[in-house]
Design a protein around this motif. Structure first.
Motif, PDB file in Angstrom:
ATOM      1  N   TRP A  84      -6.364   4.421   9.418  1.00 37.43           N
ATOM      2  CA  TRP A  84      -6.223   5.210   8.642  1.00 37.43           C
ATOM      3  C   TRP A  84      -5.169   6.227   9.138  1.00 37.43           C
ATOM      4  O   TRP A  84      -4.221   6.712   8.177  1.00 37.43           O
ATOM      5  CB  TRP A  84      -7.312   6.263   8.383  1.00 37.43           C
ATOM      6  N   VAL A  85      -4.811   6.308  10.414  1.00 40.59           N
ATOM      7  CA  VAL A  85      -3.917   7.166  10.987  1.00 40.59           C
ATOM      8  C   VAL A  85      -2.228   6.328  10.622  1.00 40.59           C
ATOM      9  O   VAL A  85      -1.412   6.916  10.298  1.00 40.59           O
ATOM     10  CB  VAL A  85      -3.948   7.408  12.515  1.00 40.59           C
ATOM     11  N   ALA A  90       2.538   5.813   7.475  1.00 40.28           N
ATOM     12  CA  ALA A  90       3.459   5.036   6.785  1.00 40.28           C
ATOM     13  C   ALA A  90       3.797   5.740   5.458  1.00 40.28           C
ATOM     14  O   ALA A  90       5.064   5.471   4.949  1.00 40.28           O
ATOM     15  CB  ALA A  90       2.872   3.629   6.776  1.00 40.28           C
ATOM     16  N   SER A  91       2.825   6.557   4.983  1.00 33.30           N
ATOM     17  CA  SER A  91       3.168   7.241   3.438  1.00 33.30           C
ATOM     18  C   SER A  91       4.003   8.264   3.936  1.00 33.30           C
ATOM     19  O   SER A  91       4.278   8.959   2.686  1.00 33.30           O
ATOM     20  CB  SER A  91       1.779   7.651   3.009  1.00 33.30           C
TER      21      SER A  91
END
Length: 100
Positions: A84-85, A90-91
């Protein structure tokens, strides 16, 4: 001489036979182990097992510093970052947005 497809069919048939033999032998071995455990009063705890399967315990001893979008916790220590990190980074978002 057999062709490739015939040899593959033979190999698959042998693998199926081997799996059946493994399952059969496994069942008898498990039955033997259970009988010996009962005979000698051995428990799974004696064998170093937890006895029952429970929730996995966290390896981290550090308190969580970040909370993910689905409630995941992360201490932010060294090592591989949780998925999730990595997806948050990346987003283009900052991990600081998820600090507790």
């Amino acid at each position: 001489m057999a062709n490739y497809s015939e040899l593959m069919a033979q190999a698959q048939a042998l693998m199926a036979q081997a799996e059946q033999a493994r399952k059969s032998e496994l069942a008898s071995v498990v039955a033997e182990i259970k009988a010996k455990m009962k005979q000698f009063g051995i428990t799974t705890a004696d064998l170093g097992g937890a006895g029952t399967k429970g929730a996995a315990k966290s390896k981290s001893k550090a308190p969580a510093k970040y909370k993910g979008p689905n409630g995941e916790l992360w201490a932010g220590g060294p090592g591989r970052k949780p998925e999730w990190v990595r997806s948050v980074l990346a987003s283009g978002k900052s991990i600081e947005d998820f600090r507790i």
